[in-house]
Write a protein that holds these residues in place. Structure first.
Motif, mmCIF file in Angstrom:
data_model
loop_
_atom_site.group_PDB
_atom_site.id
_atom_site.type_symbol
_atom_site.label_atom_id
_atom_site.label_comp_id
_atom_site.label_asym_id
_atom_site.label_seq_id
_atom_site.Cartn_x
_atom_site.Cartn_y
_atom_site.Cartn_z
ATOM 1 N N ASN A 359 0.653 -1.121 -0.044
ATOM 2 C CA ASN A 359 0.084 0.008 -0.014
ATOM 3 C C ASN A 359 0.773 1.244 -0.040
ATOM 4 N N GLU A 360 1.908 1.138 0.765
ATOM 5 C CA GLU A 360 3.044 2.345 0.678
ATOM 6 C C GLU A 360 3.484 2.498 -0.500
ATOM 7 N N GLN A 361 3.777 1.597 -1.156
ATOM 8 C CA GLN A 361 4.423 1.660 -2.585
ATOM 9 C C GLN A 361 3.284 2.380 -3.651
ATOM 10 N N ALA A 362 2.160 1.740 -3.207
ATOM 11 C CA ALA A 362 1.099 2.226 -4.198
ATOM 12 C C ALA A 362 0.818 3.747 -4.109
ATOM 13 N N GLN A 363 0.506 4.168 -2.855
ATOM 14 C CA GLN A 363 0.688 5.623 -2.592
ATOM 15 C C GLN A 363 1.560 6.424 -3.237
ATOM 16 N N GLN A 364 3.087 5.889 -2.845
ATOM 17 C CA GLN A 364 4.278 6.484 -3.471
ATOM 18 C C GLN A 364 4.068 6.500 -4.839
ATOM 19 N N ALA A 365 3.687 5.604 -5.469
ATOM 20 C CA ALA A 365 3.667 5.707 -7.271
ATOM 21 C C ALA A 365 2.633 6.732 -7.398
ATOM 22 N N ALA A 366 1.380 6.804 -6.845
ATOM 23 C CA ALA A 366 0.581 7.497 -7.082
ATOM 24 C C ALA A 366 0.949 9.231 -6.885
ATOM 25 N N HIS A 367 1.677 9.463 -5.938
ATOM 26 C CA HIS A 367 2.217 10.813 -5.462
ATOM 27 C C HIS A 367 3.116 10.948 -6.788
ATOM 28 N N TYR A 368 3.925 10.052 -7.204
ATOM 29 C CA TYR A 368 5.019 10.199 -8.404
ATOM 30 C C TYR A 368 4.140 10.590 -9.707
ATOM 31 N N GLN A 369 3.198 9.950 -9.844
ATOM 32 C CA GLN A 369 2.307 10.303 -11.078
ATOM 33 C C GLN A 369 1.622 11.641 -11.047
ATOM 34 N N ALA A 370 1.208 12.118 -9.947
ATOM 35 C CA ALA A 370 0.661 13.471 -9.760
ATOM 36 C C ALA A 370 1.583 14.518 -10.225
ATOM 37 N N GLU A 371 2.855 14.175 -9.451
ATOM 38 C CA GLU A 371 4.107 15.259 -9.912
ATOM 39 C C GLU A 371 4.229 15.355 -11.241
ATOM 40 N N ALA A 372 4.406 13.958 -11.850
ATOM 41 C CA ALA A 372 4.581 13.918 -13.500
ATOM 42 C C ALA A 372 3.826 14.656 -14.211
ATOM 43 N N LYS A 373 2.100 14.468 -14.017
ATOM 44 C CA LYS A 373 1.186 15.523 -14.718
ATOM 45 C C LYS A 373 1.305 16.794 -14.321
ATOM 46 N N GLN A 374 1.838 17.376 -13.166
ATOM 47 C CA GLN A 374 1.966 18.558 -12.812
ATOM 48 C C GLN A 374 3.260 19.080 -13.609
ATOM 49 N N ASN A 375 4.183 18.336 -13.649
ATOM 50 C CA ASN A 375 5.455 18.937 -14.534
ATOM 51 C C ASN A 375 5.212 18.878 -16.002
ATOM 52 N N GLN A 376 4.322 18.014 -16.436
ATOM 53 C CA GLN A 376 4.097 18.050 -17.644
ATOM 54 C C GLN A 376 3.167 19.265 -18.184
ATOM 55 N N ALA A 377 2.277 19.812 -17.325
ATOM 56 C CA ALA A 377 1.351 20.830 -17.688
ATOM 57 C C ALA A 377 2.185 22.226 -17.406
ATOM 58 N N LYS A 378 3.279 22.115 -16.628
ATOM 59 C CA LYS A 378 4.535 23.330 -16.544
ATOM 60 C C LYS A 378 5.070 23.587 -17.899
ATOM 61 N N ALA A 379 5.491 22.171 -18.290
ATOM 62 C CA ALA A 379 6.364 22.059 -19.557
ATOM 63 C C ALA A 379 5.522 22.687 -20.860
ATOM 64 N N GLU A 380 4.104 22.259 -20.815
ATOM 65 C CA GLU A 380 3.276 22.765 -21.952
ATOM 66 C C GLU A 380 3.313 24.258 -21.847
ATOM 67 N N GLN A 381 2.827 24.688 -20.614
ATOM 68 C CA GLN A 381 2.778 26.224 -20.378
ATOM 69 C C GLN A 381 4.018 26.768 -20.749
ATOM 70 N N ASN A 382 5.113 26.483 -20.442
ATOM 71 C CA ASN A 382 6.671 26.905 -20.891
ATOM 72 C C ASN A 382 6.668 26.966 -22.157
ATOM 73 N N GLN A 383 6.083 25.751 -23.054
ATOM 74 C CA GLN A 383 6.325 25.780 -24.459
ATOM 75 C C GLN A 383 5.436 26.823 -25.280
ATOM 76 N N ALA A 384 4.265 27.041 -24.742
ATOM 77 C CA ALA A 384 3.273 28.027 -25.052
ATOM 78 C C ALA A 384 4.206 29.372 -25.212
ATOM 79 N N LYS A 385 4.787 29.830 -23.676
ATOM 80 C CA LYS A 385 5.204 31.129 -23.776
ATOM 81 C C LYS A 385 6.386 31.176 -24.509
ATOM 82 N N ALA A 386 7.019 30.209 -24.766
ATOM 83 C CA ALA A 386 8.251 30.061 -25.740
ATOM 84 C C ALA A 386 8.022 30.570 -27.157
ATOM 85 N N GLU A 387 6.786 29.889 -27.767
ATOM 86 C CA GLU A 387 6.203 29.997 -28.837
ATOM 87 C C GLU A 387 5.631 31.442 -29.166
ATOM 88 N N GLN A 388 5.202 31.929 -28.100
ATOM 89 C CA GLN A 388 4.662 33.455 -28.086
ATOM 90 C C GLN A 388 5.660 34.228 -28.244
#
Length: 623
Positions: A359-388
């Motif tokens: 269970n602990e490993q599953a919680q840790q994996a869910a946490h890593y997945q949320a951080e990955a989604k957050q980082n991917q959103a930031k990357a897309e935002q940075n890419q939009a700013k770069a294109e602008q």
């Protein structure tokens, strides 16, 4: 063939003024192209003036439908083609015009010709005209262009001798331009050209005399002053126009400087925009690199999360297998339950521990997945700013290029205006210098003209005194020679007494009286032209040796009593009184026998010397 009339004269001599009074519909226009090509070829190459077969065929077939209508061809290039015209057109008539040296040279100076080269060409053209007139006397009429312009009616009457009936322009045109300064320059230039007097006398002998006209009036001091003030007013207008153009050029230069300053400002802004665009581009490149790094980290986190999920699934699979084994063990027998309760309890505890870890490993994996989604959103935002940022950089770069093109255009216009201003200033300086040189040259010419007149009068007085002194010395020498031949002592003694020891200056004899027609009344007198003509006749008669001075003085004692020179008296008064210059020449008989001489203004003795002697004309009855 129609009534073709070839009329021509020397280039630049002003001969065409005689045509201004004729009706324009009598002139042929346009001239056939073959004839124009022939004229152009003759003008360009003196060795190829003979007409080609095509030109000859065109001349033979060219005619006007109405044979009674005059067809005038007026072109100064025909002067060199006269013999060919006469040969190809046997029925054509020739109306040739000339101008006197002073008038011709004045027109040449006005038209920008070199005086020396022009006079040389004028001499050759006069010889060509007189020679052609002698060869085709029945078809040719040689006229003074100035006299024809002043007396167009007399010209119309004169051309009737060739069977021509010309029409005058209605109304007649005004008089041509007055060449005042040019005539003064021409008169000064021709002062030492003695050969032109003989050439002009020969020209007048060949020319048909028109009605006597008033000599061309000379401008007095007030008229010259008015003309000078007119030139000065024109010069002031030219200066005002130059000043206006200079002011306009200065304004254009200021405007060009303003444009140049704006262009520099635009260029600076363009450079600044270009620097900003480069900075934005660098930031965009930096953001793109950060985005690539963040994407790489996201891919790494996602791979780790996938590994953890696979491990969790494996653990769950193992747990199910253990539970199945436990259930199978429980089902096999309750007998071993008590024996294995302790073991079962331990196994349950181990399973619980493993489940907690899973269970602990599953919680840790869910946490890593949320951080990955957050980082991917930031990357897309940075890419939009770069294109602008990249789009803004491209926009700034386009604006910079447009500003740079505008700046270069303004700079080119400024350079062009500056060059035009420099050229206009140079032309203004050249016009001002040319006008100043012309004014100074006019003043210098007038001053030199008065000085030359005074010097000529002084030289003439000195020459008269020298001639009188020489005649006195010759008389004394003859008396001494006669006394020496006779051997008479008293005569020798008398001759010695008469001969001065130191040759004192001879006694001044009274100057001979000159006819009124030969007296100078200043450089702008109205009788100047007539006086020059009479002086030419006097010079020709003295040089010919045909005049018997002793016989003339003995035959007409009133001339000796009045103190006139016999040749001058004969030229100015003797011809009009029908007096004879020598016993073998009867003036009245010569004029009556030869009407062509009496119809002209030429002196009969000069005519006999130049033409009558060669033509064997009689000079008195019975000779």
């Amino acid at each position: 063939m129609g009534n073709i009339v070839i009329t021509t004269g020397y280039t630049g001599s002003g001969w065409s003024v005689a045509l201004a009074s004729l009706a324009p519909e009598q002139f042929v226009h346009p001239v056939p192209g073959e004839i124009e090509d022939w004229r152009a070829q003759a003008e360009a190459d003196a060795m190829s003036i003979a007409p080609t077969a095509q030109v000859i065929e065109r001349l033979q077939t060219w005619s006007r439908p109405d044979a009674d209508e005059m067809s005038l061809l007026a072109d100064e290039r025909d002067l060199r083609l006269l013999d060919h015209w006469a040969e190809q057109l046997p029925n054509a008539r020739f109306l040739l015009f000339f101008t006197d040296p002073e008038t011709a040279l004045a027109h040449a100076i006005r038209n920008g010709f070199d005086p020396s080269a022009f006079l040389e060409g004028w001499r050759d053209s006069i010889r060509h005209l007189t020679g052609f007139q002698r060869r085709y006397r029945a078809r040719t009429l040689l006229l003074d262009a100035a006299s024809a312009h002043r007396n167009p009616t007399a010209m119309i009457v004169a051309v009737e001798r060739l069977g021509l009936r010309l029409a005058l322009r209605d109304p007649l045109l005004d008089e041509g331009e007055v060449l005042v300064v040019e005539r003064l320059i021409a008169r000064r230039w021709l002062a030492n050209k003695a050969d032109l007097a003989v050439l002009r006398a020969e020209l007048e002998a060949h020319a048909y005399p028109l009605a006597e006209s008033e000599p061309e009036p000379d401008l007095d001091a007030s008229q010259l002053l008015a003309l000078y003030r007119q030139y000065q007013a024109g010069y002031q207008q030219l200066i005002a126009a130059c000043d206006e153009q200079t002011q306009r050029a200065n304004e254009q230069a200021q405007q060009a400087a303003h444009y140049q300053a704006e262009a520099k400002q635009y260029q600076a802004e363009a450079e600044q925009n270009q620097a900003t665009a480069e900075q934005h581009k660098a930031e965009a490149d930096k953001n793109a690199k950060a985005l690539d790094a963040e994407k790489q980290r996201s891919r790494e986190r996602e791979a780790a999360h996938q590994d953890a999920a696979e491990e969790n699934e494996l653990l769950l699979l193992q747990l199910h297998q253990v539970q199945e084994e436990l259930e199978s063990l429980f089902l096999k027998g309750k007998e071993a339950q008590e024996a294995f309760e302790a073991e079962k309890a331990s196994l349950i505890a181990a399973c619980d521990e493993q489940t907690q870890r899973a269970n602990e490993q599953a919680q840790q994996a869910a946490h890593y997945q949320a951080e990955a989604k957050q980082n991917q959103a930031k990357a897309e935002q940075n890419q939009a700013k770069a294109e602008q940022s990249q789009a803004k950089a491209k926009q700034y770069q386009a604006e910079a290029k447009q500003n740079q093109a505008t700046a270069e255009q303004h700079k080119a216009e400024a350079d062009k205006n500056a060059k035009a201003l420099d050229a206009e200033k140079q032309r203004s300086r050249e016009r001002e210098a040319a006008h100043q040189d012309t004014a100074e040259e006019n003043e210098l010419l007038l001053l030199q003209l008065h000085q030359v007149q005074e010097e000529l009068e002084q030289y003439f007085l000195k020459y008269q005194e020298l001639v009188q002194s020489q005649q006195a010395l010759q008389g004394i020498g003859l008396e001494q020679e006669s006394a020496f031949e006779q051997g008479s002592a008293p005569a020798l003694e008398s001759a010695r007494e008469q001969t001065p020891q130191a040759l004192p200056p001879p006694p001044k004899r009274q100057r001979r009286q000159r006819p009124a027609a030969l007296k100078s009344r200043g450089p702008f007198a109205k009788n100047r032209k007539e006086r020059r003509r009479l002086e030419r006749y006097i010079a020709i008669i003295r040089e010919s040796g045909l005049f018997d001075e002793s016989w003339y003085l003995s035959q007409y004692p009133d001339v000796a009593d009045a103190g006139y020179d016999p040749i001058e008296h004969f030229v100015c008064h003797g011809v009009g009184d029908k007096r004879n210059p020598a016993p073998w020449f009867d003036t009245a008989f010569y004029l009556e026998t030869h009407p062509d001489v009496s119809a002209s203004i030429m002196n009969p003795l000069v005519h006999y010397h130049q033409f009558g002697k060669a033509e064997q004309r009689p000079t008195r009855r019975g000779w």
